[in-house]
Design a protein around this motif. Structure first.
Motif, mmCIF file in Angstrom:
data_model
loop_
_atom_site.group_PDB
_atom_site.id
_atom_site.type_symbol
_atom_site.label_atom_id
_atom_site.label_comp_id
_atom_site.label_asym_id
_atom_site.label_seq_id
_atom_site.Cartn_x
_atom_site.Cartn_y
_atom_site.Cartn_z
ATOM 1 N N GLY A 105 0.827 -1.214 0.000
ATOM 2 C CA GLY A 105 0.000 0.000 0.000
ATOM 3 C C GLY A 105 0.853 1.252 0.000
ATOM 4 O O GLY A 105 2.062 1.196 -0.250
ATOM 5 N N ASP A 106 0.231 2.362 0.313
ATOM 6 C CA ASP A 106 0.915 3.657 0.220
ATOM 7 C C ASP A 106 2.209 3.719 1.031
ATOM 8 O O ASP A 106 3.138 4.432 0.669
ATOM 9 N N LYS A 115 1.178 5.476 -6.075
ATOM 10 C CA LYS A 115 0.291 5.448 -4.907
ATOM 11 C C LYS A 115 -1.142 5.509 -5.397
ATOM 12 O O LYS A 115 -1.722 6.580 -5.551
ATOM 13 N N LEU A 116 -1.708 4.353 -5.695
ATOM 14 C CA LEU A 116 -3.076 4.274 -6.203
ATOM 15 C C LEU A 116 -3.805 3.118 -5.537
ATOM 16 O O LEU A 116 -3.181 2.182 -5.027
ATOM 17 N N LEU A 117 -5.139 3.182 -5.585
ATOM 18 C CA LEU A 117 -5.951 2.101 -4.995
ATOM 19 C C LEU A 117 -5.632 0.763 -5.647
ATOM 20 O O LEU A 117 -5.463 -0.248 -4.975
HETATM 21 C C1 LIG Z 1 -7.086 13.155 -1.940
HETATM 22 C C2 LIG Z 1 -6.710 11.808 -2.493
HETATM 23 C C3 LIG Z 1 -7.273 11.377 -3.680
HETATM 24 C C4 LIG Z 1 -6.952 10.138 -4.204
HETATM 25 N N1 LIG Z 1 -7.538 9.744 -5.375
HETATM 26 C C5 LIG Z 1 -7.276 8.539 -5.872
HETATM 27 C C6 LIG Z 1 -7.910 8.094 -7.061
HETATM 28 O O1 LIG Z 1 -8.712 8.790 -7.672
HETATM 29 N N2 LIG Z 1 -7.591 6.854 -7.533
HETATM 30 C C7 LIG Z 1 -6.720 6.047 -6.885
HETATM 31 O O2 LIG Z 1 -6.501 4.923 -7.330
HETATM 32 N N3 LIG Z 1 -6.101 6.446 -5.761
HETATM 33 C C8 LIG Z 1 -6.353 7.659 -5.230
HETATM 34 N N4 LIG Z 1 -5.722 8.070 -4.085
HETATM 35 C C9 LIG Z 1 -4.724 7.189 -3.470
HETATM 36 C C10 LIG Z 1 -5.383 6.093 -2.657
HETATM 37 O O3 LIG Z 1 -6.311 6.658 -1.750
HETATM 38 C C11 LIG Z 1 -4.323 5.329 -1.881
HETATM 39 O O4 LIG Z 1 -3.333 4.864 -2.788
HETATM 40 C C12 LIG Z 1 -4.901 4.145 -1.142
HETATM 41 O O5 LIG Z 1 -5.908 4.564 -0.251
HETATM 42 C C13 LIG Z 1 -3.804 3.415 -0.380
HETATM 43 O O6 LIG Z 1 -4.380 2.431 0.437
HETATM 44 P P1 LIG Z 1 -3.672 1.987 1.757
HETATM 45 O O7 LIG Z 1 -4.554 0.929 2.356
HETATM 46 O O8 LIG Z 1 -2.254 1.675 1.511
HETATM 47 O O9 LIG Z 1 -3.642 3.269 2.697
HETATM 48 P P2 LIG Z 1 -4.843 4.079 3.338
HETATM 49 O O10 LIG Z 1 -6.059 4.029 2.488
HETATM 50 O O11 LIG Z 1 -4.266 5.412 3.691
HETATM 51 O O12 LIG Z 1 -5.171 3.274 4.650
HETATM 52 C C14 LIG Z 1 -4.311 3.275 5.765
HETATM 53 C C15 LIG Z 1 -5.197 3.134 7.004
HETATM 54 O O13 LIG Z 1 -4.365 2.911 8.130
HETATM 55 C C16 LIG Z 1 -4.849 3.687 9.198
HETATM 56 N N5 LIG Z 1 -3.752 3.884 10.144
HETATM 57 C C17 LIG Z 1 -2.720 4.750 10.033
HETATM 58 N N6 LIG Z 1 -1.918 4.649 11.110
HETATM 59 C C18 LIG Z 1 -2.454 3.690 11.894
HETATM 60 C C19 LIG Z 1 -2.078 3.125 13.142
HETATM 61 N N7 LIG Z 1 -0.976 3.528 13.792
HETATM 62 N N8 LIG Z 1 -2.865 2.184 13.662
HETATM 63 C C20 LIG Z 1 -3.980 1.758 12.999
HETATM 64 N N9 LIG Z 1 -4.383 2.252 11.822
HETATM 65 C C21 LIG Z 1 -3.636 3.211 11.281
HETATM 66 C C22 LIG Z 1 -5.348 4.950 8.556
HETATM 67 O O14 LIG Z 1 -6.275 5.595 9.386
HETATM 68 C C23 LIG Z 1 -6.017 4.387 7.293
HETATM 69 O O15 LIG Z 1 -7.352 4.017 7.516
HETATM 70 C C24 LIG Z 1 -6.028 9.307 -3.532
HETATM 71 C C25 LIG Z 1 -5.471 9.738 -2.327
HETATM 72 C C26 LIG Z 1 -5.792 10.978 -1.814
HETATM 73 C C27 LIG Z 1 -5.175 11.422 -0.500
#
Ligand SMILES: Cc1cc2nc3c(=O)[nH]c(=O)nc-3n(C[C@H](O)[C@H](O)[C@H](O)COP(=O)(O)OP(=O)(O)OC[C@H]3O[C@@H](n4cnc5c(N)ncnc54)[C@H](O)[C@@H]3O)c2cc1C
Length: 165
Positions: A105-106, A115-117
């Motif tokens: 993930g991110d 950094k994408l979904l």
């Molecule tokens: C404004 C914006 C627009 C976007 N638009 C797009 C788009 O159009 N298309 C696309 O593909 N991607 C988009 N993205 C990127 C996409 O949202 C991310 O790549 C994706 O959400 C990454 O998923 P993840 O699970 O790695 O991280 P996240 O979705 O950030 O999830 C991480 C989670 O961990 C939690 N967390 C953090 N620290 C802790 C801790 N210590 N203990 C417990 N939990 C914790 C956070 O609260 C969060 O819920 C966008 C991002 C942003 C900010």
């Protein structure tokens, strides 16, 4: 509506930027919000041009703050994970520098990272597969690994992945 942005150019998708530019929304680049004024409710916002340092007070009813967020990597730094900036370095099957600890993930990074979904989901699948192999040590390739892991003809076990570059 006024959009205020600190940088000298927009970071959004081209089509969104074009739509905003063609709309009635007033845009201000290289501008910082320095103060929100009002008596019990928002009345004006003081902004400063970053280049000229000139300030102006704009009448405003509502302020929506979208300034991103700061990653807190204190915990992961204390675990001894190898980082690149604020991200954890991984190899192509999501191994970190610590054996048995995976990241996706991110928060994870490698050359060419997006950094994408969709990439986060794909990395999740890769990490789950790597975790399965690490824990279960299957005698033959798993279906996922058949497509994912580095292998040569005749291999029946996954090769140990190289440590992150
Ligand atoms: C404004 C914006 C627009 C976007 N638009 C797009 C788009 O159009 N298309 C696309 O593909 N991607 C988009 N993205 C990127 C996409 O949202 C991310 O790549 C994706 O959400 C990454 O998923 P993840 O699970 O790695 O991280 P996240 O979705 O950030 O999830 C991480 C989670 O961990 C939690 N967390 C953090 N620290 C802790 C801790 N210590 N203990 C417990 N939990 C914790 C956070 O609260 C969060 O819920 C966008 C991002 C942003 C900010």
């Amino acid at each position: 509506m006024t959009m205020i942005h600190m940088l000298d150019k927009w970071q959004g998708m081209d089509t969104y930027v074009e739509e905003i530019q063609a709309s009635k929304i007033r845009t201000m680049l290289e501008t910082e919000t320095v103060e929100i004024r009002g008596d019990g409710k928002v009345e004006t916002v003081v902004v400063k041009n970053k280049k000229t340092e000139a300030t102006q007070e704009l009448p405003m009813d509502l302020v929506s703050i979208n300034i991103g967020f700061l990653m807190d990597t204190k915990a992961i730094r204390s675990w001894g994970l190898e980082l690149e900036g604020n991200q954890i370095k991984v190899d192509n099957i999501m191994n970190t520098n610590i054996k048995g600890v995976l990241s996706c993930g991110d928060i994870a990074t490698y050359p060419g990272k997006y950094k994408l979904l969709i990439t986060a989901c794909s990395e999740g699948a890769a990490a789950a597969n790597t975790a399965y192999i690490y824990v279960k040590q299957p005698k033959k390739f798993t279906v996922g690994e058949l497509y994912a892991a580095p292998k040569e003809e005749g291999d029946t076990q996954p090769k140990a992945s190289e440590s992150p570059a």
